[in-house]
Design a protein around this motif. Structure first.
Motif, PDB file in Angstrom:
ATOM      1  N   ALA A 112       2.891   7.237   4.964  1.00  0.00           N
ATOM      2  CA  ALA A 112       2.951   7.436   6.369  1.00  0.00           C
ATOM      3  C   ALA A 112       4.796   7.264   6.899  1.00  0.00           C
ATOM      4  O   ALA A 112       4.975   7.966   7.775  1.00  0.00           O
ATOM      5  CB  ALA A 112       2.460   6.444   6.813  1.00  0.00           C
TER       6      ALA A 112
ATOM      7  N   ARG B 196       0.181   3.874   0.580  1.00  0.00           N
ATOM      8  CA  ARG B 196       0.181   4.915   1.540  1.00  0.00           C
ATOM      9  C   ARG B 196       1.215   4.801   3.187  1.00  0.00           C
ATOM     10  O   ARG B 196       1.267   5.517   3.893  1.00  0.00           O
ATOM     11  CB  ARG B 196      -1.668   5.215   2.455  1.00  0.00           C
ATOM     12  N   VAL B 197       1.735   3.976   3.682  1.00  0.00           N
ATOM     13  CA  VAL B 197       2.120   2.607   3.958  1.00  0.00           C
ATOM     14  C   VAL B 197       3.491   3.711   4.009  1.00  0.00           C
ATOM     15  O   VAL B 197       4.016   4.113   5.236  1.00  0.00           O
ATOM     16  CB  VAL B 197       2.459   1.182   4.086  1.00  0.00           C
TER      17      VAL B 197
ATOM     18  N   GLY C 274      -7.054   3.864   5.479  1.00  0.00           N
ATOM     19  CA  GLY C 274      -7.180   2.548   5.370  1.00  0.00           C
ATOM     20  C   GLY C 274      -6.031   2.782   6.490  1.00  0.00           C
ATOM     21  O   GLY C 274      -5.521   1.663   6.042  1.00  0.00           O
TER      22      GLY C 274
ATOM     23  N   ASP D  17       0.893  -1.541   0.097  1.00  0.00           N
ATOM     24  CA  ASP D  17       0.425  -0.103  -0.114  1.00  0.00           C
ATOM     25  C   ASP D  17       0.685   1.017   0.041  1.00  0.00           C
ATOM     26  O   ASP D  17       1.039   1.272   1.022  1.00  0.00           O
ATOM     27  CB  ASP D  17      -0.487  -0.082   1.309  1.00  0.00           C
TER      28      ASP D  17
ATOM     29  N   MET E 120       5.072  -4.949  11.490  1.00  0.00           N
ATOM     30  CA  MET E 120       5.394  -5.039  12.759  1.00  0.00           C
ATOM     31  C   MET E 120       4.451  -4.684  14.372  1.00  0.00           C
ATOM     32  O   MET E 120       2.839  -4.836  13.710  1.00  0.00           O
ATOM     33  CB  MET E 120       6.149  -3.219  13.370  1.00  0.00           C
TER      34      MET E 120
ATOM     35  N   ALA F  77      -3.190   2.450   6.845  1.00  0.00           N
ATOM     36  CA  ALA F  77      -1.537   2.271   7.063  1.00  0.00           C
ATOM     37  C   ALA F  77      -0.415   2.454   8.159  1.00  0.00           C
ATOM     38  O   ALA F  77       0.576   3.480   8.260  1.00  0.00           O
ATOM     39  CB  ALA F  77      -1.063   3.995   5.996  1.00  0.00           C
ATOM     40  N   LEU F  78      -0.705   0.998   8.180  1.00  0.00           N
ATOM     41  CA  LEU F  78      -0.094   0.599   9.598  1.00  0.00           C
ATOM     42  C   LEU F  78       1.118  -0.161   8.753  1.00  0.00           C
ATOM     43  O   LEU F  78       0.801  -0.908   7.194  1.00  0.00           O
ATOM     44  CB  LEU F  78      -0.864  -0.284  10.698  1.00  0.00           C
ATOM     45  N   PHE F  79       2.015  -0.585   9.398  1.00  0.00           N
ATOM     46  CA  PHE F  79       3.784  -1.113   9.242  1.00  0.00           C
ATOM     47  C   PHE F  79       2.598  -2.478   9.747  1.00  0.00           C
ATOM     48  O   PHE F  79       2.482  -3.306  10.571  1.00  0.00           O
ATOM     49  CB  PHE F  79       4.674  -1.003   9.900  1.00  0.00           C
ATOM     50  N   PRO F  80       1.983  -3.609   8.544  1.00  0.00           N
ATOM     51  CA  PRO F  80       1.736  -5.210   9.128  1.00  0.00           C
ATOM     52  C   PRO F  80       3.141  -5.630   9.338  1.00  0.00           C
ATOM     53  O   PRO F  80       2.216  -7.054  10.086  1.00  0.00           O
ATOM     54  CB  PRO F  80       1.539  -5.383   6.756  1.00  0.00           C
TER      55      PRO F  80
END
Lengths: 276, 355
Positions: free
Chosen positions: A178, A174-175, B89, A172, B96, B91-94
């Motif tokens: 971020a 956006r990640v 959405g 993604d 971690m 946008a977290l670091f998946p």
């Protein structure tokens, strides 16, 4: 009319494939397993020979080493190519795509001879280097492990690209934004966020390349020139040159078991991880 | 409201953004006050998200300038602005865990390991994620992931928090809870919040001021009550909820009031502009079997009644076939109203406005 239970219906579509695999693959392989424990006499002496003969063990060891090196090279270069393919400018993407697809149109045999023409002692590369006065004697670039690794890596890189590119496409955007917004540098975003997020693609590509490479025959046979024998070539030699079918069959079974184990690992790796 | 010493003021002057020949944003000027909660509201494609991306630094403006506490900000890249951002959405670091996600921006600031641990623990408590610190994002519910995103953005005590439609993926109940949560976080941190949404009620509920965007232009910037009750133009009036529009003929000025004719009735509304359409929100209208002595009133015929619980929505046809909608407290409905009834709809003069 024949009534077929609903759960059996998919089998109608699968049946031709299963029948073909059974006749062309499972049955002959069962025969090979049979040979390995019956030729020249019943028993497991072929397996104990295969696992104790220093020559055969050295071939196993060389095969593992070459496959490991080829895997590292292919996955690294595949990662770079995938990066250009997925995240490059439109022109770069198109060019990269061509570079990935064109090798698929050229047979493995042609490519091996191509490398031979390029790398042999009187090949293009050595002639140029000598002509430019950079070297006095031709470099030994083929008929050794180096040549085998170059030829195999060249063949495997496009295969490494696909699982990696698919993992990159699912990142993604956006990640990454971020991470940037938090003050991360490009290098930091790449190493701490992008690479870990594409790790499944890297693992998938590595297993795919390794499993594929372990059974390579033509490339090592031509570019190794008999000096860098890998397992598949060893089996060929034991069947056609020093007829020892029982030992060749035992080595085949060992190779088959090793590949199956790796494939099982590959499937487990690629199946979606269930949430805790 | 506690005033956060780190909260910043943003100045935006004649900012514009083109994508090729398309003007996404056209000459926006405004000031976002220290510790303010500003909502950017508009339909999709109105330019509100583009404006947020310009504030964040992910997009470069084509024209105009921006300042942060008076210092030039236009050319400062996103990674140097130090703003907190919550993405649509999440946008977290998946890869971690929750605490690693929150620690990431703190590590970038080169804080010591013990400081980071303490701050992560504090912020996890603040957003109510205790017990989830070691889970990966995919093991959390949508609301919990939202909390992680908020925590991660707030971890470094940013001078400005930017939120891009953070609740659009949540169901209605959870949305309400998260709105309360964001209001609480704004109150507790005292930092400047800029919040993008296309949901009118969300904008009215959360903000100290609402900026309404349409077609790349800022239509109105005012506190929620003012944009709802005194919209500057017809787009704002219609975008912020149901509204009845009654065209007046022969308008004449009468001090602070404007008087005009509609369907044979004389109607009055406060107005200083030259608008000729009387606008009135459905909830300010009341029904009666006769015209009241004071205020505005028009005769109408009931078309349909829809029971909504505390309120009932009534669709009417007014003079000249004008469709009128009003919401009436169910308890207060005059007796004997049914489709086909002839009735009077009335409202206080001060509640109407002119467009």
């Amino acid at each position: 009319m024949l009534r077929i239970r609903p759960f059996l219906r998919p089998m109608i579509l699968l049946a031709p494939l299963l029948m073909f695999l059974g006749l062309a693959y499972v049955l002959p392989f069962a025969g090979v397993v049979g040979w390995s424990v019956t030729l020249p006499e019943p028993g497991v002496q072929n397996y104990s020979a295969a696992l104790s003969d220093p020559l055969i063990l050295s071939v196993f060891w060389r095969t593992l080493r070459i496959c490991a090196i080829v895997t590292v090279i292919s996955v690294t270069m595949g990662y770079m190519l995938a990066l250009l393919w997925v995240r490059g400018s439109p022109l770069v993407r198109t060019l990269t795509e061509l570079c990935i697809l064109i090798p698929f149109w050229i047979s493995v045999l042609t490519r091996a001879f191509g490398w031979l023409a390029l790398l042999s002692s009187r090949g293009l590369l050595n002639s140029w280097l000598e002509g430019l006065g950079i070297i006095d004697d031709p470099l030994r670039l083929v008929r050794n492990e180096f040549g085998v690794i170059v030829g195999m890596a060249h063949f495997m890189i496009p295969f490494a690209v696909f699982p990696i590119a698919s993992a990159m496409r699912s990142v993604d955007e956006r990640v990454l934004m971020a991470a940037r917004g938090m003050g991360a540098s490009r290098t930091r975003i790449f190493t701490r966020v992008f690479v870990p997020m594409t790790a499944t693609g890297i693992m998938g590509a590595a297993l795919l390349v390794f499993v594929f490479a372990i059974g390579f025959f033509i490339t090592p046979a031509i570019l190794g020139g008999g000096r860098s024998v890998m397992v598949a070539e060893l089996i060929y030699l034991r069947i056609f040159q020093s007829p020892d079918w029982g030992l060749a069959a035992a080595v085949s079974v060992i190779l088959m078991v090793a590949i199956s184990a790796l494939l099982a690992l590959l499937l487990k790796q690629l199946s979606p991880k269930d949430a805790k | 409201m506690t005033t956060n010493t780190r909260a910043a003021e943003i100045g935006v002057s004649s900012i514009g953004k083109d994508f090729g020949s398309f003007t996404a944003l056209d000459s926006i000027s405004l000031t976002i006050g220290r510790g303010e909660f500003l909502t950017l509201l508009g339909p999709s494609g109105s330019g509100k998200t583009t404006f947020l991306m310009l504030l964040a630094g992910f997009e470069i403006p084509t024209r105009g300038t921006m300042t942060l506490d008076g210092a030039p900000m236009t050319d400062v890249p996103a990674e140097k602005r130090g703003f907190g951002m919550v993405f649509q959405g999440y946008a977290l670091f998946p890869h971690m865990t929750v605490s690693q996600n929150i620690a990431f921006p703190l590590q970038l600031q080169k804080r010591s390991a013990s400081q980071i641990r303490a701050r992560v623990a504090e912020i996890i408590e603040m957003v109510g994620l205790g017990g989830h610190a070691h889970k990966r994002p995919n093991a959390l519910s949508g609301g919990q992931q939202q909390r992680v995103a908020l925590a991660r953005a707030l971890a470094c005590e940013p001078p400005v928090m930017l939120l891009d439609e953070p609740f659009s993926a949540l169901d209605k109940n959870l949305r309400g809870q998260m709105q309360d949560e964001v209001r609480r976080l704004h109150r507790e941190t005292g930092t400047t919040f800029v919040f993008v949404t296309h949901d009118q009620s969300e904008a009215l509920a959360l903000s100290s001021r609402v900026a309404i965007f349409e077609a790349g232009k800022l239509q109105q910037l005012a506190p929620p009550r003012e944009v709802y009750e005194r919209p500057e133009n017809r787009f704002v009036a219609e975008f912020l909820g149901d509204i009845n529009l009654l065209p007046l003929s022969n308008p004449t000025r009468d001090g602070e009031m404007l008087t005009g004719q509609f369907g044979g009735r004389t109607l009055r509304a406060p107005g200083h502009e030259d608008g000729h359409t009387l606008a009135i929100r459905p909830e300010y209208m009341r029904l009666g079997h006769s015209a009241p002595d004071s205020g505005n009133a028009i005769p109408a015929t009931v078309i349909d009644l829809t029971y909504l619980g505390a309120d009932t929505r009534i669709d009417l046809t007014g003079p000249d076939g004008t469709a009128i909608t009003l919401t009436h407290p169910t308890d207060d409905l005059p007796p004997g109203i049914a489709p086909g009834s002839d009735i009077w709809a009335s409202w206080p003069e001060q509640k109407g406005f002119l467009l």
